[in-house]
Write an enzyme that holds these catalytic residues in place. Structure first.
Site, PDB file in Angstrom:
ATOM      1  N   ASP A 122      -9.425   6.652  26.730  1.00 24.54           N
ATOM      2  CA  ASP A 122      -8.911   7.892  26.153  1.00 24.54           C
ATOM      3  C   ASP A 122      -9.041   9.061  27.129  1.00 24.54           C
ATOM      4  OD1 ASP A 122      -8.267   6.591  23.841  1.00 24.54           O
ATOM      5  OD2 ASP A 122     -10.015   7.265  22.718  1.00 24.54           O
ATOM      6  N   ASP A 135     -25.184  24.305  15.748  1.00 27.23           N
ATOM      7  CA  ASP A 135     -24.930  23.844  17.118  1.00 27.23           C
ATOM      8  C   ASP A 135     -23.564  24.250  17.626  1.00 27.23           C
ATOM      9  OD1 ASP A 135     -27.394  22.755  17.147  1.00 27.23           O
ATOM     10  OD2 ASP A 135     -26.777  20.659  17.187  1.00 27.23           O
ATOM     11  N   TYR A 188     -14.578  13.224  18.076  1.00 29.18           N
ATOM     12  CA  TYR A 188     -15.818  13.948  17.789  1.00 29.18           C
ATOM     13  C   TYR A 188     -15.815  14.486  16.362  1.00 29.18           C
ATOM     14  CZ  TYR A 188     -19.791  17.061  18.960  1.00 29.18           C
ATOM     15  OH  TYR A 188     -21.002  17.700  19.013  1.00 29.18           O
ATOM     16  N   ASN A 189     -14.650  14.908  15.887  1.00 32.33           N
ATOM     17  CA  ASN A 189     -14.530  15.432  14.531  1.00 32.33           C
ATOM     18  C   ASN A 189     -15.034  14.442  13.490  1.00 32.33           C
ATOM     19  OD1 ASN A 189     -13.249  17.166  12.305  1.00 32.33           O
ATOM     20  ND2 ASN A 189     -12.162  15.231  12.076  1.00 32.33           N
ATOM     21  N   SER A 213     -17.141  11.947  13.977  1.00 31.36           N
ATOM     22  CA  SER A 213     -18.585  11.796  14.154  1.00 31.36           C
ATOM     23  C   SER A 213     -19.353  12.965  13.548  1.00 31.36           C
ATOM     24  CB  SER A 213     -18.919  11.679  15.639  1.00 31.36           C
ATOM     25  OG  SER A 213     -18.315  10.539  16.217  1.00 31.36           O
TER      26      SER A 213
END
Length: 244
Positions: A47, A145, A158-159, A161
């Site tokens: 990716d 964070d 990432y979204n 996760s």
């Protein structure tokens, strides 16, 4: 049909290249050495390699095909274990999908994000942010964070996760997902504590302390009180993608 191969030079991709070349030639596809001459751009890697090649060749206005020779390959249409089958499906009328980009303004700079972007803490300490979208205040004092912004293409990265929802590729929408927000206490009652989906994006984020802006795989350190504005970019690209 003419194809250009954009190859990640890492060793794990080398075995795939010969097989891909042979399979393409069997299908009557001619390989070219100049991307300007190609009808399709094949990105061979993972990716990260695909995102890099989209950035690099975005101005060519040619469809991209990801060939997964990496570890994940969510965005890659062709998988090594089904390479010939995937190529047959692709050349038998599979259609590309058109995706947009994010245009990001910060510190007198304008840059692009394709999959996702985030504003995060650069040290061990959490950061405090003011977050608005289209003039609506989402959080006066978001503590955690950071914040992650993505569309359908990046919703499984990432979204996902970070606890964000998956958006079908055929649908529009922008996700704002807080990264490890603080959830209790009267002083932070206005923190953005859960992902939200918006039809359009004009996000402004201001951090009270230093922050780190990450556009896909490129990072920038920003001083305190430096506003970051994210809007829909005018640049688009075509990609062969399977997830519906």
């Amino acid at each position: 049909m003419k194809a250009y191969l954009a190859i990640n030079p890492k060793n794990e991709t080398l075995g795939v290249v010969g097989f891909l070349k042979s399979s393409l030639q069997k299908l009557g596809v001619r390989l070219v050495d100049l991307v300007e001459e190609a009808d399709l751009i094949f990105s061979i890697g993972g990716d990260g390699t695909l995102l890099y090649n989209i950035y690099r060749y975005l101005d060519q206005k040619k469809p991209f095909v990801g060939v997964n020779a990496g570890s994940v390959g969510f965005l890659c249409y062709v998988q090594t274990e089904s390479l010939e089958k995937d190529l047959l499906t692709l050349f038998n009328g599979e259609k590309t999908m058109t995706f947009g980009t994010f245009r990001v303004f910060f510190e007198g700079t304008v840059d692009l994000a394709i999959q996702d972007l985030r504003i995060e803490r650069p040290t061990h300490a959490p950061i405090r942010m003011r977050i608005t979208n289209n003039g609506q205040v989402l959080a006066k004092n978001h503590i955690g964070d950071g914040i992650l912004i993505t569309g359908a293409l990046g919703s499984t990265a990432y979204n996902l996760s970070a606890g964000g929802p998956i958006i079908p590729l055929s649908e529009s929408g922008v996700i704002l997902t807080p990264i490890c927000p603080f959830g209790g206490g009267k002083k932070i009652y206005d923190s953005l504590l859960k992902p939200q989906i918006f039809p359009t994006v004009d996000v402004k984020v201001v951090s009270q302390g230093e922050s780190r802006l990450v556009l896909d795989n490129r990072g920038y350190l920003l001083p305190a009180d430096s506003p970051v504005r994210i809007v829909q970019g005018s640049e688009t690209f075509e990609l062969f993608a399977k997830r519906q």
